[in-house]
Design a protein around this motif. Structure first.
Motif, short mmCIF file in Angstrom:
data_model
loop_
_atom_site.label_atom_id
_atom_site.label_comp_id
_atom_site.label_asym_id
_atom_site.label_seq_id
_atom_site.Cartn_x
_atom_site.Cartn_y
_atom_site.Cartn_z
N THR A 89 0.87 -1.17 0.00
CA THR A 89 0.00 0.00 0.00
C THR A 89 0.90 1.22 0.00
N GLY A 90 0.81 2.03 -1.05
CA GLY A 90 1.81 3.06 -1.27
C GLY A 90 1.69 4.32 -0.45
N ASN A 91 0.50 4.60 0.11
CA ASN A 91 0.31 5.91 0.77
C ASN A 91 0.26 5.84 2.29
N THR A 92 0.70 4.71 2.87
CA THR A 92 0.74 4.63 4.34
C THR A 92 2.12 4.12 4.78
N TYR A 93 2.20 2.85 5.19
CA TYR A 93 3.44 2.33 5.76
C TYR A 93 4.61 2.34 4.78
N PHE A 94 4.34 2.24 3.47
CA PHE A 94 5.44 2.26 2.50
C PHE A 94 5.99 3.67 2.34
N LYS A 95 5.13 4.65 2.36
CA LYS A 95 5.55 6.05 2.19
C LYS A 95 6.21 6.60 3.44
N TRP A 96 5.74 6.17 4.61
CA TRP A 96 6.31 6.61 5.90
C TRP A 96 6.77 5.35 6.66
N PRO A 97 7.92 4.83 6.29
CA PRO A 97 8.35 3.50 6.77
C PRO A 97 8.88 3.45 8.19
N THR A 98 9.06 4.61 8.84
CA THR A 98 9.58 4.59 10.21
C THR A 98 8.46 4.65 11.25
N ILE A 99 7.22 4.71 10.77
CA ILE A 99 6.05 4.81 11.67
C ILE A 99 5.37 3.46 11.77
N ARG A 100 4.98 3.11 12.98
CA ARG A 100 4.22 1.87 13.17
C ARG A 100 2.73 2.18 12.96
N PRO A 112 -5.64 10.63 1.33
CA PRO A 112 -6.92 11.18 1.81
C PRO A 112 -6.76 11.90 3.15
N LYS A 113 -7.72 12.76 3.45
CA LYS A 113 -7.69 13.51 4.69
C LYS A 113 -7.63 12.59 5.90
N ALA A 114 -8.34 11.48 5.84
CA ALA A 114 -8.35 10.54 6.96
C ALA A 114 -6.95 9.99 7.22
N VAL A 115 -6.20 9.72 6.15
CA VAL A 115 -4.83 9.22 6.30
C VAL A 115 -3.93 10.31 6.86
N GLU A 116 -4.12 11.56 6.39
CA GLU A 116 -3.33 12.68 6.91
C GLU A 116 -3.54 12.84 8.42
N LEU A 117 -4.80 12.77 8.85
CA LEU A 117 -5.10 12.91 10.28
C LEU A 117 -4.50 11.76 11.08
N GLN A 118 -4.59 10.56 10.51
CA GLN A 118 -4.00 9.40 11.17
C GLN A 118 -2.49 9.56 11.29
N LEU A 119 -1.87 10.05 10.22
CA LEU A 119 -0.42 10.27 10.23
C LEU A 119 -0.03 11.29 11.29
N GLU A 120 -0.78 12.37 11.41
CA GLU A 120 -0.49 13.39 12.41
C GLU A 120 -0.55 12.81 13.83
N ARG A 121 -1.57 11.97 14.07
CA ARG A 121 -1.70 11.35 15.39
C ARG A 121 -0.51 10.43 15.68
N LEU A 122 -0.14 9.63 14.67
CA LEU A 122 0.96 8.69 14.85
C LEU A 122 2.28 9.41 15.07
N LEU A 123 2.49 10.53 14.36
CA LEU A 123 3.70 11.31 14.55
C LEU A 123 3.77 11.90 15.95
N ARG A 124 2.61 12.35 16.48
CA ARG A 124 2.58 12.89 17.84
C ARG A 124 2.92 11.80 18.86
N VAL A 125 2.35 10.63 18.65
CA VAL A 125 2.62 9.51 19.55
C VAL A 125 4.09 9.14 19.52
N GLN A 126 4.66 9.09 18.31
CA GLN A 126 6.05 8.73 18.16
C GLN A 126 6.98 9.76 18.80
#
Length: 254
Positions: free
Chosen positions: A135-146, A237-251
């Motif tokens: 999947t190109g727009n989640t874990y592959f694009k940001w590979p250091t995030i769980r 998508p916006k939902a993925v952007e919001l999810q990414l922001e949350r994950l970055l804050r957690v990390q």
């Protein structure tokens, strides 16, 4: 004992011994007397069929692929359980990878194994659809995030390997699957420059069966594969952007 080739060689050996055995789906109620006596597996299958105990596996590609994949992961987990110093974990239904291999037998590192199945076209030379590698727009694009559903970030895996299975659909056979063949390669060796879906952000494999068998994709090197697909303009998508922001804050508060 820690190299891509050793994990790859082990998987290839196991896959060469895998046999997809389901002859149908068992139905509890049947029309016969008890006890039901059979003299060998073929006799048992015939009697179960005659008594109405067997119905066909699904012929829809995604559903049938899931049945094969579950059987293959079960088989590999059993083999890992018999191997000293090895461990395996099954991934979630919609997460990466399908199987995680680890343990001292494999260098004490983690190895991701994804499994894909494809139906063969009538010509016998191409798959009916293009398998998805990542999947190109989640874990592959940001590979250091769980990402949710994953055991660990993409980059924490020492090895990424794909098992691609191709089969011929036989709708006259309850088990549906004929001539199943499994290929094991690093994903970049199977990759095309095409998405596997026009509506989803998936990285697609080759459809030519000879290319899949030989690991002869469109990229000369692993670096070229990552450069091309990490720069690909996947829709986020916006939902993925919001999810990414949350994950970055957690990390960051890690």
């Amino acid at each position: 004992m820690s190299s891509d080739l050793e994990v790859l060689a082990w998987l290839r050996q196991q896959c060469s011994q895998f046999v997809f055995l389901p002859a149908g789906v068992y139905v509890e109620q049947g029309d016969h007397g008890w006890p039901l006596v059979a003299h060998d597996p073929l006799d048992l299958t015939a009697k179960l069929e005659e008594a109405g105990h067997l119905v066909s596996l699904p012929k829809e590609s995604a559903a049938l692929a899931n049945v094969i994949e579950v059987a293959l992961v079960d088989f590999l987990l059993e083999r890992l359980g018999d191997l000293s110093g090895a461990a395996g974990r099954r991934g979630g239904e919609r997460s990466y990878p399908d199987l995680e291999i680890s343990g001292e037998a494999f260098g004490g590192t983690f190895h991701a194994v994804d499994i894909k199945m494809a139906r063969v076209k009538r010509s016998g030379k191409q798959t009916q659809s293009r398998c998805t590698l990542y999947t190109g727009n989640t874990y592959f694009k940001w590979p250091t995030i769980r990402w949710p559903g994953m055991f660990r970030p993409f980059d924490d895996y020492a090895t990424h390997l794909d098992i691609i299975g191709v089969y011929r659909l036989d709708i006259g056979f309850r088990g549906r699957v004929r001539d199943l063949e499994l290929f094991v390669h690093e994903p970049w060796r199977l990759a095309s420059k095409e998405r596997s879906s026009t509506t989803r952000e998936y990285i697609g494999a080759m459809t030519d069966i000879a290319a899949l068998r030989e690991g002869r994709g469109e990229f000369e090197t692993e670096a070229a594969f990552y450069k091309y697909w990490r720069a690909f303009p996947f829709r986020v998508p916006k939902a993925v952007e919001l999810q990414l922001e949350r994950l970055l804050r957690v990390q960051s508060h890690g």
